[in-house]
Every structure is written in C-alpha cells, then in structure tokens.
Design an enzyme around this catalytic site. Structure first.
Site, mmCIF file in Angstrom:
data_model
loop_
_atom_site.group_PDB
_atom_site.id
_atom_site.type_symbol
_atom_site.label_atom_id
_atom_site.label_comp_id
_atom_site.label_asym_id
_atom_site.label_seq_id
_atom_site.Cartn_x
_atom_site.Cartn_y
_atom_site.Cartn_z
ATOM 1 N N HIS A 190 -0.326 0.069 -9.719
ATOM 2 C CA HIS A 190 -1.163 -0.958 -8.838
ATOM 3 C C HIS A 190 -1.517 -2.041 -9.486
ATOM 4 O O HIS A 190 -2.842 -2.292 -9.562
ATOM 5 C CB HIS A 190 -2.000 0.053 -8.152
ATOM 6 C CG HIS A 190 -2.721 -0.654 -6.900
ATOM 7 N ND1 HIS A 190 -3.289 -0.005 -5.862
ATOM 8 C CD2 HIS A 190 -2.680 -1.948 -6.734
ATOM 9 C CE1 HIS A 190 -3.589 -0.787 -4.981
ATOM 10 N NE2 HIS A 190 -3.059 -2.180 -5.253
ATOM 11 N N ASP B 174 4.859 -0.297 -6.873
ATOM 12 C CA ASP B 174 3.398 -0.927 -7.766
ATOM 13 C C ASP B 174 2.463 0.073 -7.002
ATOM 14 O O ASP B 174 1.137 0.217 -7.637
ATOM 15 C CB ASP B 174 3.056 -2.281 -7.440
ATOM 16 C CG ASP B 174 1.803 -2.701 -8.172
ATOM 17 O OD1 ASP B 174 1.955 -2.082 -9.490
ATOM 18 O OD2 ASP B 174 0.941 -3.052 -7.775
ATOM 19 N N ARG C 33 0.766 -1.278 -0.091
ATOM 20 C CA ARG C 33 0.037 -0.158 -0.012
ATOM 21 C C ARG C 33 0.820 1.196 0.067
ATOM 22 O O ARG C 33 1.843 1.336 0.797
ATOM 23 C CB ARG C 33 -0.968 0.172 1.296
ATOM 24 C CG ARG C 33 -2.100 -0.701 1.159
ATOM 25 C CD ARG C 33 -3.372 -0.405 0.090
ATOM 26 N NE ARG C 33 -4.224 -1.145 -0.122
ATOM 27 C CZ ARG C 33 -4.244 -2.208 -0.925
ATOM 28 N NH1 ARG C 33 -3.304 -2.528 -1.644
ATOM 29 N NH2 ARG C 33 -5.530 -2.988 -1.280
ATOM 30 N N GLU D 203 -1.470 7.947 -5.004
ATOM 31 C CA GLU D 203 -1.521 7.410 -6.360
ATOM 32 C C GLU D 203 -2.974 7.508 -7.148
ATOM 33 O O GLU D 203 -2.963 7.426 -8.352
ATOM 34 C CB GLU D 203 -1.430 5.570 -6.072
ATOM 35 C CG GLU D 203 -2.578 5.062 -5.582
ATOM 36 C CD GLU D 203 -2.095 3.421 -5.515
ATOM 37 O OE1 GLU D 203 -1.200 3.011 -5.128
ATOM 38 O OE2 GLU D 203 -3.186 2.747 -5.741
#
Ligand code: NAD
Ligand code: COI
Length: 334
Positions: free
Chosen positions: A297, A259, A235, A264
């Site tokens: 992500h 990622d 996260r 984000e």
C-alpha cells in the site's frame, strides 16, 4: 487553537514543520500512533484531529474524541472507507480528506506494475539472482498490443489513461459517471461485462463502497479473457483473494499487480524478515508467486504526495475549526 495529529511519521515531519511555521497561531501536537480507543485521549485540549491509517476508525475512538469536545477530523489521504458515517452522524462530526494529493503517484505505480508484469521482471530478477543471464523463457509482451480496461476514470484513473496511451496501449474505460474528456475520446464502454470480455489488462481506480466490495470475484473473473492481468492500487476489498488465487492457479489470470489486498493489515506495515514468515496463509500464497507483484500500500508514497497530504489536511482542519467549509469536506450532518 490546537490541532492534534495521529500516525505522524519521520518523513512527514519536515512538511509539518513548514506548516507550523506558516501557521504560528496554531498549536500542533502529534503522536506516531494511530487513532484508537487507547490513543484518543492524547488529543485532549485540541479542537480538531488530523489522521491517516488503513485500519478502521472505531466508534469508541470517535466517542472519546467527542467526549473531549473534538468534532473536526481531517484525514491526510483520499479514501474514507474505513469510517462508519453513522458514527460521524451520531457524534455530529465533520470529516475532510485530501482528494487530490498526487494522482500521478498512484497512476505511475499502477502503470509500472503493468509494465513489470508484461516484461516478466520478477522472473528475470530471479534468474539474475541465480546468475542466469540468458533470454528464454522470459519473453515479454508490449503495451501497444494490450487493451487496458480502466475501471474508474476519476483523478487517478484519468492520469493512468494518459500514461497508458503514452506507452501505446489501447484504453477502454468504465465508470458510473462519465468524464467529459474521456467521453470525447470515445473510451467508455457501457458495461463491466464488456470491459471484462475485451481487456487484456484490468486496472482498478474506484473507491470501495458497499456496492462494489469483492466486485472481482469468481463470476467476474470467469467473464475475463484467458491470460488477463489484474492490477489493484485502489482498495483490497475490491478483489476476493480466494477468487484471485483460483484464477492464478488455473492460469485464467496471467498475473496480478497488487498494492492493496483484502486483510492487508494482517501483514502490511511490519517487517517479517522473509515472505516465509507471513502469518496470513492466503496472503503468503499470493505473495510467493512470481507472476504477482505485491507492494505494501505504498503507491501514494512520494515526496510530492507527502507534502500535499500534510498541507491540505492541516489547512482543512484549521478551516473546519474556524467554522469554514473546505472544498475537501467529505461528511457533515448539516
Ligand atoms: P476519484 O473519486 O477521483 O475517482 C473515483 C472514480 O470512481 C469516480 O469517477 C467515480 O465515479 C468512480 N466510481 C465510483 N464507484 C464506482 C463503481 N462502483 N464503478 C465504476 N466507477 C465507480 O478517486 P481517485 O482519486 O481516482 O481514487 C480512487 C481510489 O484510489 C480511492 O478511492 C482510494 O481508495 C484509492 N487510492 C489508493 C491509494 C494507494 O496508495 N494505493 C492512494 C490514493 C487513493
Ligand atoms: C489513500 O489516500 O486513500 C490511500 O490509499 C493512501 C494510504 C496512505 C491510506
């Protein structure tokens, strides 16, 4: 019985059609939009909703679902940090997740990021694009020379450990709960500080909780080895973007594989044409670096994962509606 699903993508539709065929007694409605106060009314007439989004589940969305008598929510993913459990409690809602849709998908992504950073692939790719087919200066490092610190030895962390060991890396691990197999292998170290002191590469596989937000901050980074690599496929809020940038600027951090990123949702999920057009200056700063690998992500995004996410979430929602307690239950007031 009707289930309404939010955020359904084209790549999910074949699995959804298969589930519908296997469960003809259930009426399924869906939208490609996520669950927001504006879309919550679309679920009218349903007894449960199936959702997937990285943005917060707003209290107002849940209130509107509640007004329609909808008490059962099943997410198609693992992490439920974007729910406020006080809201679920207030509306007496039940929540299920898909805890194990494919740990391999995320573990592979993390381990590949490590390999790409160790072999300086973004720099090699840039040289290739410039027609430079020489060796120097992109000399790499080998996994077998690395001590990799795995933080979180749950489903994903344990698969990552197996893969890292396959490449010959030395693994050390930290978790607040000890897994029997990892314990038997003698991989646990007692404190995060020790892991920071020993690890050449650190990879995060813990859920985001109120206790560990921004655990990778200036203080934590100062305890790490010079030239450490940091990987985050868990996260974004586990790492302070500002501390990461400082660490990269000072070369304390040799590289990062990310990622997920704090904030984000300011950039992921949209087409920007070029990195130059990213509207978030902090994320742009991180994304522009050749020693950073950034993915949107999508560690989870494999065919196997998508199939399991649909099947398990819809099965769980049907169970909840029928008054059964699935083993995927995350929250229930009672
Ligand atoms: P899991 O529940 O199986 O394992 C998590 C482990 O972390 C557990 O062993 C737990 O004891 C440990 N833990 C919890 N808090 C900790 C802390 N503060 N310090 C140390 N250890 C702690 O979960 P998982 O399936 O391995 O997934 C881990 C996380 O990965 C998820 O919560 C989710 O946020 C993230 N995730 C990301 C993607 C992606 O696409 N990038 C996909 C799936 C999951
Ligand atoms: C998860 O399953 O927790 C993820 O991070 C995947 C994402 C699609 C929300």
């Amino acid at each position: 019985m009707k289930i309404f699903a939010y955020g359904i993508r084209e790549d999910e539709k074949p699995s959804l059609e298969n589930w519908q065929k296997a469960n003809p007694e259930v009426e399924v409605g869906y939208t490609d939009q996520t669950l927001t106060p504006e879309t919550a009314k679309l679920a009218d007439g349903a007894s449960g909703v199936v959702t997937l989004q990285t943005t917060p589940y707003e209290r107002e969305s849940l209130r509107i679902l509640n007004d329609q008598g909808i008490k059962n929510i099943s997410i198609r993913n693992v992490g439920y940090d974007n729910f406020n459990f006080d809201d679920l409690k207030e509306f007496d809602m039940k929540l299920s997740n898909v805890p194990v849709y494919s740990p391999n998908a995320i573990a592979e992504h993390a381990v590949l990021m490590i390999g790409r950073l160790l072999r300086r692939i973004p720099e090699v790719d840039q040289k290739f694009d410039n027609g430079d087919f020489t060796w120097a200066p992109t000399i790499g490092k080998e996994y077998r020379e690395q001590t990799v610190g795995v933080i979180g030895t749950g489903h994903i962390g344990r698969v990552a450990i197996q893969m890292l060991q396959g490449f010959g890396a030395k693994v050390i691990a930290y978790d607040v709960y000890h897994n029997e197999d990892i314990e038997k292998q003698g991989l646990y170290i007692d404190t995060l500080d020790e892991l920071y002191q020993q690890a050449d590469v650190i990879t995060l596989h813990v859920p985001l909780t109120s206790d560990n937000a921004y655990m990778i901050n200036d203080d934590a980074i100062s305890k790490m080895k010079d030239g450490v690599y940091i990987i985050n496929c868990a996260r974004g809020e586990l790492i302070s973007n500002e501390a990461l940038i400082k660490g990269l600027d000072s070369h304390k951090i040799a590289g990062a594989g990310l990622d997920v990123l704090d904030h984000e949702n300011n950039v992921f999920g949209k087409k920007w044409g070029s990195i130059d057009n990213l509207p978030d200056p902090t994320i742009k700063n991180i994304a522009e670096r050749l020693n950073v690998i950034l993915t949107p992500h999508n560690a989870f995004y494999t065919e196997t994962a998508i199939r399991n996410m649909i099947e398990v979430s819809f099965n769980s929602n049907k169970d909840l509606i029928e008054g059964k307690i699935p083993d995927t239950l995350v929250f229930s007031k009672k």
